[in-house]
Design a protein around this motif. Structure first.
Motif, mmCIF file in Angstrom:
data_model
loop_
_atom_site.group_PDB
_atom_site.id
_atom_site.type_symbol
_atom_site.label_atom_id
_atom_site.label_comp_id
_atom_site.label_asym_id
_atom_site.label_seq_id
_atom_site.Cartn_x
_atom_site.Cartn_y
_atom_site.Cartn_z
ATOM 1 N N THR A 190 0.848 -1.188 0.000
ATOM 2 C CA THR A 190 0.000 0.000 0.000
ATOM 3 C C THR A 190 0.884 1.240 0.000
ATOM 4 O O THR A 190 2.078 1.175 0.292
ATOM 5 N N ASP A 191 0.287 2.369 -0.311
ATOM 6 C CA ASP A 191 1.061 3.615 -0.348
ATOM 7 C C ASP A 191 1.244 4.217 1.032
ATOM 8 O O ASP A 191 2.223 4.909 1.295
ATOM 9 N N ASP A 192 0.286 3.965 1.928
ATOM 10 C CA ASP A 192 0.320 4.568 3.258
ATOM 11 C C ASP A 192 0.194 3.506 4.338
ATOM 12 O O ASP A 192 -0.306 2.402 4.089
ATOM 13 N N ARG A 343 0.297 -6.483 1.112
ATOM 14 C CA ARG A 343 0.846 -6.002 2.374
ATOM 15 C C ARG A 343 0.227 -4.654 2.706
ATOM 16 O O ARG A 343 0.306 -3.718 1.895
ATOM 17 N N LEU A 344 -0.371 -4.578 3.886
ATOM 18 C CA LEU A 344 -1.080 -3.362 4.280
ATOM 19 C C LEU A 344 -0.111 -2.339 4.876
ATOM 20 O O LEU A 344 -0.393 -1.706 5.885
ATOM 21 N N TYR A 345 1.028 -2.186 4.213
ATOM 22 C CA TYR A 345 2.049 -1.223 4.635
ATOM 23 C C TYR A 345 2.942 -0.931 3.429
ATOM 24 O O TYR A 345 3.030 -1.744 2.496
ATOM 25 N N PRO A 346 3.621 0.211 3.422
ATOM 26 C CA PRO A 346 4.473 0.569 2.289
ATOM 27 C C PRO A 346 5.770 -0.244 2.283
ATOM 28 O O PRO A 346 6.206 -0.756 3.319
ATOM 29 N N SER A 347 6.422 -0.304 1.128
ATOM 30 C CA SER A 347 7.684 -1.041 1.007
ATOM 31 C C SER A 347 8.775 -0.419 1.868
ATOM 32 O O SER A 347 9.667 -1.121 2.360
#
Length: 700
Positions: A190-192, A343-347
């Motif tokens: 995700t982006d955020d 993945r519910l978080y950014p790379s």
């Protein structure tokens, strides 16, 4: 049966195991190591001279893998293939392959220090680095030397463990690598950062269900509460979708507190044209494999208990997973065909914030039970502070454990295990509860203490939950439960169980009072098994099935609370001079509160009892004492006297000050910390505080 990758290496594995006492096998996800390695060794005669033992870090895994192996071998579970977990043993004299939790294997070594019934010990899923696993690695290292003249073999298997590190620990043993059978997995970030990962997971799951082709969805949540919330939300949202617009769906929770019959549902294929949603804890990372999963939703978090030895306090924290864990979760999507991991978080969070690997449990938990176990083995020349661990815990953690055991009579002032300690070590309970049972046996209240121990051993909350939103799910308000008679939560738990027993354990009674039915049934079973164990040990001088209920009620449960005081000597607290606050005695000095769920409430003047013992200190929104019971002042003096003799180096088994004590503290520092105020002076201050409190309320 599909051809699993590990089977291609069968000859190489057998050859290596024959030539080496210890072998490390790194088997990637999907390699089949948990189910096939034991069968490979069985086929090649390694079970001819003893049983092949395979440890698992979780009970769910021990049971499910044993079932699978029995099915593949065409035998009845409990005969040639069996399992043993705490409070349940499905093995027989025929058993040649035995799956068991690592804790059960540790307990077996008390009665058989050389584990002579086993020809092979496989420590599986070692990468999870459970507390028991780390202790087992230290013990089997010693065992290999003791049984060097036999054909005894040890295998350490893992999905991700640093093979070279373990090899070095076992004096340079060989490392075999077995590739997994994984299809490509597309990882989508995700982006955020999602602050509400339950809602984010819900949105992503429904989006997949509506837009993506068939394939099951595995969602990683942090714990039972989040899982139940998400399952309910998913059920509501799936029902609201237009009929015929998407395929059917079934939604399953998966966590360690589920009964076995509900856990095994996830291994059954779904009906035709139906998608499974499986909402799980990290139990599904490596311990269990659910075929058919094509989509994984990773919240990026895990719920973890962490212990602070300086305060004696547990915190139940939601923490970020490691990169290793994230990769394990992603791999679950590639078992049967190419998959996707959302993945519910950014790379950048994965690359910069996540640790490479999780902190081993041995470095974040109380070690009292483990240290008692090591002391009970009577290993020659053992110094607990210098025991050979793969990753040693801090001196503070070991010192805290030694102090706890000394205060509850598990070890003497020179660190030698006592006769009381030996009995404690044989019981499958934490040391405080084991010590309580022994004290209760001596004063005629064993029957009641057994009930309390069983109630506190339940893995889920037994009492009604009044969490936000829970009322609307109830058809009626539960009847009022016993209140402990003003003596605390332990007494309430006893009263609840005794009231239930009077109904001949009627399930409807549990429903009427809003009690957790499966949990209460578990308590009943545990209590019965503890009774059998005590009778088998011939360590009880009273009828464990009997009841002193009427006498104890008349005495105000005095002897029972006295036994609790002995067992919880390290968990003693005195009232602070402030409303609803407590300060712990001895080496600790933090302020904590009574947990809101406690039945022990302040009196009309806002004052709490002078002294209590607590089952657990835990930090959630604030530091809380959970499950507390009142105790009398005169029972405390022996505990204070013991603190004056406390010397951590002697308790360890070492007899020098060369290391400066725990974390560099000299003995003077320890003694200074151990100094406690005279009880009479304390009571004077408490009374003065009470007067000032009443004056402020205008009652004086």
């Amino acid at each position: 049966m599909e051809k699993l990758p590990i089977l291609q290496f069968e000859e190489k594995i057998v050859e290596t195991v024959k030539k080496n006492a210890v072998t490390v096998l790194i088997g990637e996800t999907g390699s089949g190591k948990s189910t096939q390695l034991s069968q490979i060794l069985f086929r090649h005669g390694f079970a001819d001279s003893g049983t092949i033992c395979v440890t698992q870090p979780r009970r769910v895994a021990a049971v499910s893998v044993a079932r699978r192996v029995a099915q593949e071998m065409g035998v009845r579970l409990g005969e040639e293939v069996g399992y043993a977990i705490r409070f349940e043993d499905r093995t027989s004299t025929k058993t040649r392959i035995k799956y068991l939790t690592d804790g059960v294997l540790l307990r077996e070594s008390l009665s058989d220090p050389e584990l002579s019934s086993y020809s092979v010990i496989i420590l599986d899923e070692a990468h999870e680095r459970s507390l028991n696993m780390d202790i087992l690695m230290g013990l089997v290292k010693r065992l290999v030397g003791i049984r060097s003249s036999s054909n005894f073999r040890v295998l350490i298997t893992s999905a991700t463990l640093e093979g070279e590190k373990v090899s070095a620990f076992f004096d340079g043993c060989p490392v075999l690598n077995v590739p997994g059978k994984l299809f490509p997995v597309e990882v989508i970030y995700t982006d955020d950062v999602n602050k509400n990962f339950v809602e984010a997971a819900l949105k992503k799951a429904i989006d997949i269900h509506v837009k993506e082709p068939e394939g099951d969805i595995l969602i990683f949540m942090t714990g039972q509460e989040d899982i139940e919330r998400l399952v309910q939300k998913l059920e509501d949202r799936v029902r609201s979708l237009e009929e015929g617009s998407v395929m059917d769906a079934v939604i399953y929770p998966l966590h360690g507190s589920l009964p076995p019959e509900l856990q095994v549902r996830v291994f059954s294929p779904p009906p035709k044209n139906c998608r499974r949603f499986i909402v799980a804890t990290n139990i599904a990372e490596t311990s269990l494999t659910v075929d058919g999963v094509v989509y994984v939703i990773d919240s990026g978090y895990v719920k973890q208990r962490q212990y602070n030895p300086q305060t004696g306090m547990y915190s139940l924290d939601v923490v970020q997973i490691s990169r290793v864990q994230a990769n394990q979760r992603a791999g679950r999507a590639g078992r049967t065909r190419p998959g996707k991991c959302y993945r519910l978080y950014p790379s950048v969070v994965y690359n910069d914030d996540f640790m490479e690997a999780a902190v081993p449990e041995i470095q974040r938990t109380s070690l009292a039970g483990s240290v008692l176990y090591l002391k009970s083995l009577d290993l020659p020349g053992i110094d607990i502070l210098k025991f050979d661990f793969l990753d040693p815990p801090s001196y503070a953690s070991l010192g805290d454990a030694l102090r706890q055991l000394y205060l509850i009579d598990g070890i003497d002032e020179n660190g030698a295990i006592t006769s009381v300690g030996r009995i404690m070590a044989e019981l499958p309970l934490e040391p405080s509860l084991s010590r309580t049972l022994i004290a209760a046996n001596e004063n005629g209240t064993l029957s009641q203490a057994l009930t309390i121990a069983a109630m506190l051993s339940a893995e889920t909350s037994l009492l009604p939950s009044f969490a936000k939103g829970s009322e609307k799910k109830r058809k009626h308000t539960p009847l009022k439960l016993p209140d402990g008679g003003g003596l605390g939560d332990h007494i309430q738990l006893l009263q609840i169980f005794e009231s239930w027993s009077e109904t001949k354990y009627d399930i409807e009674w549990c429903k009427e009072y809003g009690l957790q039915i499966r949990g209460m049934s578990f308590v009943k079973d545990v209590r019965g098994q503890l009774c059998q164990l005590l009778q088998k040990m011939a360590k009880c001088s009273t009828d464990v099935h009997g009841s002193h209920k009427s006498r104890e009620k008349k005495m105000g449960y005095r002897n029972l609370r006295k036994a609790l005081c002995v067992g919880y000597a390290n968990q003693l607290a005195e009232r602070m001079m402030r409303h609803n606050g407590y300060r712990t005695l001895g080496l600790k000095s933090q302020l904590v509160q009574v947990h809101p769920s406690s039945v022990l409430q302040p009196d009309e003047d806002g004052m709490l009892p002078n002294y209590v013992v607590y089952h657990e200190l835990i930090t959630t929104s604030s530091p809380f004492m959970r499950n507390i019971c009142t105790v009398d002042m005169q029972w405390i003096s022996p505990i204070l006297k013991k603190l004056e003799k406390l010397d951590i180096n002697k308790l360890s088994g070492g007899f020098t000050d060369s290391e400066g004590g725990i974390e560099g503290k000299g003995q003077e520092g320890l003694k200074k910390e151990a100094t406690v105020e005279d009880p009479a002076v304390r009571d004077s201050k408490i009374n003065a505080a009470r007067e000032r409190f009443l004056a402020r309320k205008g009652k004086k």
